[in-house]
Design a protein around this motif. Structure first.
Motif, PDB file in Angstrom:
ATOM      1  N   LYS A  57     -42.581 -57.267  -4.749  1.00 38.06           N
ATOM      2  CA  LYS A  57     -42.969 -57.654  -3.405  1.00 38.06           C
ATOM      3  C   LYS A  57     -42.775 -56.460  -2.470  1.00 38.06           C
ATOM      4  N   PRO A  58     -43.467 -56.439  -1.355  1.00 38.03           N
ATOM      5  CA  PRO A  58     -43.268 -55.330  -0.406  1.00 38.03           C
ATOM      6  C   PRO A  58     -41.807 -55.177   0.007  1.00 38.03           C
ATOM      7  N   GLU A  59     -41.088 -56.277   0.101  1.00 39.43           N
ATOM      8  CA  GLU A  59     -39.673 -56.192   0.501  1.00 39.43           C
ATOM      9  C   GLU A  59     -38.781 -55.587  -0.576  1.00 39.43           C
ATOM     10  N   ASP A  60     -39.325 -55.327  -1.756  1.00 36.60           N
ATOM     11  CA  ASP A  60     -38.566 -54.623  -2.786  1.00 36.60           C
ATOM     12  C   ASP A  60     -38.618 -53.105  -2.590  1.00 36.60           C
ATOM     13  N   SER A  61     -39.416 -52.646  -1.656  1.00 33.01           N
ATOM     14  CA  SER A  61     -39.542 -51.214  -1.408  1.00 33.01           C
ATOM     15  C   SER A  61     -38.205 -50.648  -0.939  1.00 33.01           C
ATOM     16  N   ALA A  62     -37.772 -49.580  -1.604  1.00 35.33           N
ATOM     17  CA  ALA A  62     -36.475 -48.978  -1.286  1.00 35.33           C
ATOM     18  C   ALA A  62     -36.251 -47.793  -2.211  1.00 35.33           C
ATOM     19  N   VAL A  63     -35.196 -47.060  -1.928  1.00 38.53           N
ATOM     20  CA  VAL A  63     -34.693 -46.074  -2.889  1.00 38.53           C
ATOM     21  C   VAL A  63     -33.716 -46.794  -3.801  1.00 38.53           C
ATOM     22  N   TYR A  64     -33.987 -46.731  -5.088  1.00 35.87           N
ATOM     23  CA  TYR A  64     -33.154 -47.391  -6.079  1.00 35.87           C
ATOM     24  C   TYR A  64     -32.237 -46.364  -6.741  1.00 35.87           C
ATOM     25  N   SER A  65     -30.957 -46.686  -6.767  1.00 40.81           N
ATOM     26  CA  SER A  65     -29.966 -45.780  -7.359  1.00 40.81           C
ATOM     27  C   SER A  65     -29.149 -46.525  -8.395  1.00 40.81           C
ATOM     28  N   CYS A  66     -28.791 -45.816  -9.447  1.00 40.98           N
ATOM     29  CA  CYS A  66     -27.878 -46.403 -10.411  1.00 40.98           C
ATOM     30  C   CYS A  66     -26.485 -45.803 -10.209  1.00 40.98           C
ATOM     31  N   ALA A  67     -25.497 -46.550 -10.630  1.00 45.81           N
ATOM     32  CA  ALA A  67     -24.110 -46.141 -10.437  1.00 45.81           C
ATOM     33  C   ALA A  67     -23.281 -46.600 -11.632  1.00 45.81           C
ATOM     34  N   ALA A  68     -22.177 -45.918 -11.867  1.00 41.69           N
ATOM     35  CA  ALA A  68     -21.346 -46.220 -13.027  1.00 41.69           C
ATOM     36  C   ALA A  68     -19.902 -46.437 -12.621  1.00 41.69           C
TER      37      ALA A  68
END
Length: 122
Positions: free
Chosen positions: A86-97
């Motif tokens: 969806k348009p609201e999923d637009s973002a910078v996605y980051s993974c973390a540990a």
């Protein structure tokens, strides 16, 4: 120490799919829980999904039923499969540990990647 590199972001139309990858360095990858977070412009970073070393997963309510998270310890990689975007999923996605069990609290994660941009057009 763990270094994380995300890939797989891009531009997709609403209803489409993307698969993000998070590749980790280090021989102890299987000891870490991995989380995915996202941050849209002007908003706080929010939890998306996480996976424990044993394979159990936890997803935010906003993505449950659309996103899945999985890991391949042999490849030091965690995947975030995103469907029905969806348009609201637009973002910078980051993974973390983090060592130990997964958490939805971004403050519990010690290591972060630089992120990958996901843009969903209407």
């Amino acid at each position: 120490q763990v270094q994380l590199v995300e890939s797989g972001g891009g531009l997709v139309q609403a209803g489409g799919s993307l698969r993000l990858s998070c590749v980790a360095s280090g021989r102890t990858f299987s000891s870490y829980a991995i989380g995915w977070f996202r941050q849209a412009p002007g908003k706080e970073r929010e939890f998306v999904a996480a996976i424990w070393i044993g394979g159990s997963t936890y997803l935010a309510a906003s993505v449950k039923g659309r996103f899945t998270i999985s890991r391949d310890n042999a490849k030091n990689t965690v995947y975030l499969q995103m469907n029905s975007l969806k348009p609201e999923d637009s973002a910078v996605y980051s993974c973390a540990a983090r060592l130990g069990y997964y958490s939805a609290d971004r403050g519990q994660y010690a290591y972060w990647g630089q992120g990958t941009q996901v843009t969903v057009s209407a």
